[in-house]
Design a protein around this motif. Structure first.
Motif, PDB file in Angstrom:
ATOM      1  N   ASP A 109       0.856  -1.188   0.000  1.00 30.47           N
ATOM      2  CA  ASP A 109       0.000   0.000   0.000  1.00 30.47           C
ATOM      3  C   ASP A 109       0.897   1.244   0.000  1.00 30.47           C
ATOM      4  O   ASP A 109       1.139   1.841   1.049  1.00 30.47           O
ATOM      5  CB  ASP A 109      -0.934  -0.001   1.207  1.00 30.47           C
ATOM      6  N   LYS A 112       0.134   4.612   1.899  1.00 28.67           N
ATOM      7  CA  LYS A 112       0.304   4.758   3.351  1.00 28.67           C
ATOM      8  C   LYS A 112       1.774   4.609   3.753  1.00 28.67           C
ATOM      9  O   LYS A 112       2.113   4.707   4.921  1.00 28.67           O
ATOM     10  CB  LYS A 112      -0.533   3.705   4.087  1.00 28.67           C
ATOM     11  N   ASP A 113       2.645   4.379   2.798  1.00 26.99           N
ATOM     12  CA  ASP A 113       4.053   4.201   3.101  1.00 26.99           C
ATOM     13  C   ASP A 113       4.680   5.529   3.496  1.00 26.99           C
ATOM     14  O   ASP A 113       4.315   6.580   2.971  1.00 26.99           O
ATOM     15  CB  ASP A 113       4.758   3.615   1.874  1.00 26.99           C
ATOM     16  N   GLU A 114       5.670   5.499   4.392  1.00 29.21           N
ATOM     17  CA  GLU A 114       6.304   6.745   4.842  1.00 29.21           C
ATOM     18  C   GLU A 114       7.077   7.437   3.720  1.00 29.21           C
ATOM     19  O   GLU A 114       7.318   8.640   3.775  1.00 29.21           O
ATOM     20  CB  GLU A 114       7.225   6.480   6.027  1.00 29.21           C
ATOM     21  N   ASN A 144      -6.058  14.628  -2.968  1.00 29.25           N
ATOM     22  CA  ASN A 144      -6.683  13.469  -2.344  1.00 29.25           C
ATOM     23  C   ASN A 144      -8.129  13.861  -2.015  1.00 29.25           C
ATOM     24  O   ASN A 144      -8.371  14.622  -1.091  1.00 29.25           O
ATOM     25  CB  ASN A 144      -5.916  13.087  -1.073  1.00 29.25           C
ATOM     26  N   ASN A 206      -6.533  -1.659  -0.723  1.00 34.48           N
ATOM     27  CA  ASN A 206      -6.867  -0.510   0.141  1.00 34.48           C
ATOM     28  C   ASN A 206      -7.307   0.709  -0.658  1.00 34.48           C
ATOM     29  O   ASN A 206      -6.974   1.839  -0.308  1.00 34.48           O
ATOM     30  CB  ASN A 206      -5.673  -0.127   1.031  1.00 34.48           C
TER      31      ASN A 206
END
Lengths: 405, 204
Positions: A109, A112-114, A144, A206
Motif C-alpha cells: 500500500d 500509506k508508506d512513509e 486526495n 486498500n
C-alpha cells in the motif's frame, strides 16, 4: 548453408506475413534497447492481478506547451505488447532521483508508506492506439479527494487520489440575483473508476470504491484553512474514457456546523454537531478520562464547574469538557461526543430521534462542547446520556443529564 | 411666498422625523429583542475564552488559542436582521436573514390624508440550513415568530394586518417566505403641521 526453406521457417516463427515479421523485429529492437533510452524510468504500477509491481517504461512529453489546455501532454510507453487499462495509478520517478522512494522493497500500500511522494504519483488517462509502440497519456495526481458516503446504513469516510483540472468558467466568480449574491465558479476533477478497474480486488489494495462518489457530495479543495473553498459535485461523467470518472464541481459555501476544517471533510457532523461516522470503541484500562461540566464566568472565560452539574435547562447553553490521561499524563487528543436517550422505553425510534435532535450540540474546541436544549416543554424531565471518547476509542466517559426548565 | 431653505435645521438622529424611519427603528428593536428570533435564525453564540492555568503567566499555546477564539468571535458577527431588502455582497458562509422594509403605496380614495403603508418582511434561509432541531422548516418557524410579533399589533400606531404570506425562491442557494403587512396611517410628515409644509412661509 542457409536454404530457402530454412529462411521461410524462420520467418514463419516471427509472423504469418512480411509485415508481421517486420513488426516482430522492430519490437525486438525496441525491447533490447529499452533501458538505453534517456526517457527510461522504472515505474511502480498497480496491476489488477499482481498488485503493485515494478515495470519498465519510457516517459516523454509533448515538446510544445499548449496555451489552449491547462497542461502539456505527458506520455508513458511500456515494453512492446505490455498494456495497462486507463485509470491505473503509476509512480514515476522525477528529476530529483532515479527511483520512486521505495526501491528496496515493494510496499503493498504505497499510499500509506512513509516514503510516499505525491509528486511522483500519476494516473493513466488515455491510450494512443498506434500500430506499434502504444503510448499512454498520463496526468499527475494532485489532490486526495475525501468525502463521506452511506454504505449499508453506515456513513464512511472515502478518499481517492485524483487530479483537479481547470475548467473554463467565464464568470466573475459571483452571480447577483434580485436580493442576494451567490458564488458562481466551476472546476473539474478526474479520478479513476476503481471498481471498473479492479472489481472487488480494490479492497485488497486498500482503495476506495469511486462509485460512491455522487451528485451533491462536497469536497474541500483548498490549502487555506482560514477561508476554505468548498465544491459540490454537479456532473459525473463515467462512460468515456472507460476507467476515468470526470467530475464537474461548482463552488459552494463552507458550512461551519457540518464541515470539519481540520480534517478537510465536508458534512462530517450532522445538524446537531454529532459526528456522522461510526467510531469503533476499544477501551484501554490504563487510560483515564474525566468529563466535567463547565461554566462561563463574568469575564467570558470558560471554567470547570466544581459542582459537576448534571442538569440542562431549556434554551440555555451548558458546556462540557473532557480530559484524557494516560499514566497520569494529560493527552492532547480530539474528543468525539454522542448523545443518547435514556428515558422511557415505550417511545418509538422516531420520537427518540426527535428528542435527541432537540439537544443542539456544538464543538467549541478539541475537548469542549456546548449543548443547548431547544425551547420546548417536551424536553422537561427527559434524561439523556452524554458520552465521549477519543478518535481511537481508547478512552471513554459518560454522564447522565436531565433537562429542566 | 418665501421659503427659508437656508435656515433649515434638523435633528437627523430623531427617529420621529419620518414615519418610515420611526417604524423601521421600532421593527429593528422588536426583532432584535425577541428572545427566540436570533436563535431560530441560527445566530452563532460566541465561543467562551480559554482559561489560563497561570493567569499572570499564560503560555504561548494558551495565548494562541485565546487569539483564535477572539478572531472566531469577530468572524461570526454578522448582521442577520437587515433593515432593507437586499443582502450586501457575497455571503460566504451558510447564514439566514430576516430582511424588512416599509413602503407607501397609495393614498385613501376619499381622504388623501390617510395612506396605505406596507411592511414587507422576508425570512431568507440558506438551503443547507432549512431543517431545525424541531423538525420544522426554518422559513416557516421564522414566519411564525414574525407573525406572532406583528400580526394585529398596535405597536406601530395603527393596527397591522397581514395581507400576504408566500414562499419565494431567491436563487440557487436561498429560499424565503415573504410577508406583507398593511397598515393605514396618516399621510403626514409632521402631525402638528398637518397638511402644510413647514418651510412654506406666507410672509412677504
Amino acid at each position: 548453408m542457409i536454404t530457402l526453406d530454412m529462411y521461410q521457417s524462420m520467418l514463419n516463427v516471427k509472423g504469418k506475413n512480411l509485415s508481421q515479421v517486420r513488426q516482430y523485429n522492430s519490437a525486438m529492437v525496441m525491447n533490447t534497447t529499452f533501458i538505453g533510452d534517456i526517457g527510461y524510468k522504472r515505474v511502480y504500477i498497480l496491476d489488477k492481478n499482481e498488485g503493485w509491481r515494478y515495470e519498465d517504461a519510457k516517459y516523454s512529453k509533448h515538446a510544445t506547451p499548449s496555451i489552449l489546455k491547462d497542461a502539456v501532454d505527458y506520455y508513458l510507453q511500456f515494453r512492446p505488447r505490455i498494456h495497462y487499462p486507463v485509470g491505473t495509478y503509476v509512480f514515476i520517478p522525477n528529476d530529483e532521483d532515479y527511483e520512486i522512494g521505495f526501491e528496496d522493497y515493494e510496499p503493498t500500500d504505497p499510499f500509506k508508506d512513509e516514503n510516499f511522494d505525491v509528486n511522483k504519483l500519476w494516473m493513466i488517462v488515455g491510450k494512443n492506439d498506434a500500430n506499434e509502440f502504444v503510448r499512454y497519456n498520463i496526468i499527475k495526481c494532485n489532490w486526495n479527494f475525501r468525502w463521506i458516503a452511506r454504505i449499508n446504513g453506515e456513513n464512511k469516510i472515502f478518499n481517492i487520489w485524483g487530479s483537479v483540472r481547470n475548467a473554463n468558467s467565464y464568470t466573475s466568480g459571483v452571480w447577483d440575483a434580485d436580493y442576494s449574491t451567490a458564488l458562481d465558479n466551476v472546476t473539474n476533477a478526474w479520478i479513476p473508476d476503481t471498481y471498473l478497474l479492479y472489481e472487488d480486488d480494490l479492497y485488497n489494495y486498500n482503495l476506495c470504491d469511486s462509485r460512491y462518489l455522487r451528485h451533491e457530495h462536497r469536497f474541500m479543495l483548498t490549502h487555506n484553512k482560514l477561508d476554505p473553498k468548498v465544491y459540490t459535485v454537479t456532473k459525473v461523467q463515467d462512460l468515456v474514457p472507460q476507467g476515468i470518472i470526470k467530475l464537474t464541481l461548482k463552488q459552494d459555501e463552507l458550512d461551519e456546523v457540518r464541515d470539519n476544517v481540520d480534517l478537510m471533510l465536508c458534512n462530517y457532523y450532522n445538524g446537531s454537531g454529532e459526528i456522522v461516522t461510526k467510531q469503533e470503541s476499544h477501551i484501554d484500562d490504563t487510560a483515564r478520562s474525566y468529563l466535567w461540566s463547565a461554566i462561563v464566568d463574568e469575564d467570558g472565560i470558560l471554567q470547570r464547574n466544581r459542582t459537576q452539574d448534571k442538569v440542562l435547562h431549556i434554551a440555555k447553553i451548558s458546556y462540557f469538557n473532557v480530559e484524557f490521561f494516560l499514566k497520569n499524563k494529560l493527552q492532547d487528543l480530539n474528543a468525539e461526543w454522542r448523545i443518547d436517550y435514556n428515558g422511557e422505553s415505550d417511545l418509538s425510534d422516531e420520537e427518540i430521534e426527535h428528542l435527541c435532535n432537540l439537544l443542539v450540540m456544538r464543538q467549541i474546541d478539541k475537548t469542549t462542547i456546548s449543548i443547548k436544549p431547544a425551547k420546548t416543554n417536551k424536553l422537561i424531565g427527559e434524561k439523556f446520556i452524554l458520552s465521549v471518547q477519543d478518535s481511537n476509542g481508547d478512552y471513554a466517559s459518560s454522564v447522565e443529564l436531565e433537562v429542566q426548565k | 411666498m418665501k421659503r427659508d431653505i437656508k435656515g433649515i435645521s434638523r435633528d437627523l438622529d430623531d427617529r420621529r422625523n419620518n414615519d418610515i424611519v420611526y417604524k423601521k427603528d421600532k421593527l429593528f428593536k422588536m426583532f432584535n429583542e425577541d428572545p427566540d428570533l436570533k436563535d431560530v435564525l441560527g445566530v452563532l453564540e460566541p465561543k467562551p475564552l480559554n482559561e489560563y492555568l497561570d493567569v499572570d503567566n499564560p503560555t504561548e499555546e494558551e495565548l494562541k488559542i485565546r487569539q483564535e477564539i477572539i478572531e472566531y468571535n469577530e468572524k461570526i458577527k454578522h448582521d442577520q436582521i437587515v433593515p432593507f431588502l437586499k443582502l450586501n455582497g457575497l455571503q460566504k458562509e451558510v447564514l439566514n436573514f430576516v430582511m424588512f422594509d416599509v413602503r407607501d403605496d397609495g393614498v385613501d380614495y376619499y381622504n388623501d390624508t390617510m395612506k396605505k403603508q406596507y411592511i414587507e418582511v422576508m425570512c431568507v434561509v440558506h438551503e443547507d440550513d432549512m431543517e431545525t432541531e424541531y423538525g420544522i422548516v426554518r422559513t416557516d418557524l421564522l414566519d411564525y415568530i414574525v407573525r406572532d410579533l406583528l400580526c394585529w399589533t398596535n405597536a406601530l400606531g395603527f393596527q397591522v394586518v397581514l395581507e400576504e404570506d408566500r414562499p419565494y425562491i431567491l436563487d440557487a442557494d436561498y429560499y424565503s417566505r415573504r410577508m406583507r403587512f398593511a397598515i393605514k396611517t396618516p399621510n403626514l410628515v409632521n402631525k402638528h403641521m398637518g397638511r402644510n409644509n413647514k418651510y412654506d412661509s406666507f410672509k412677504f
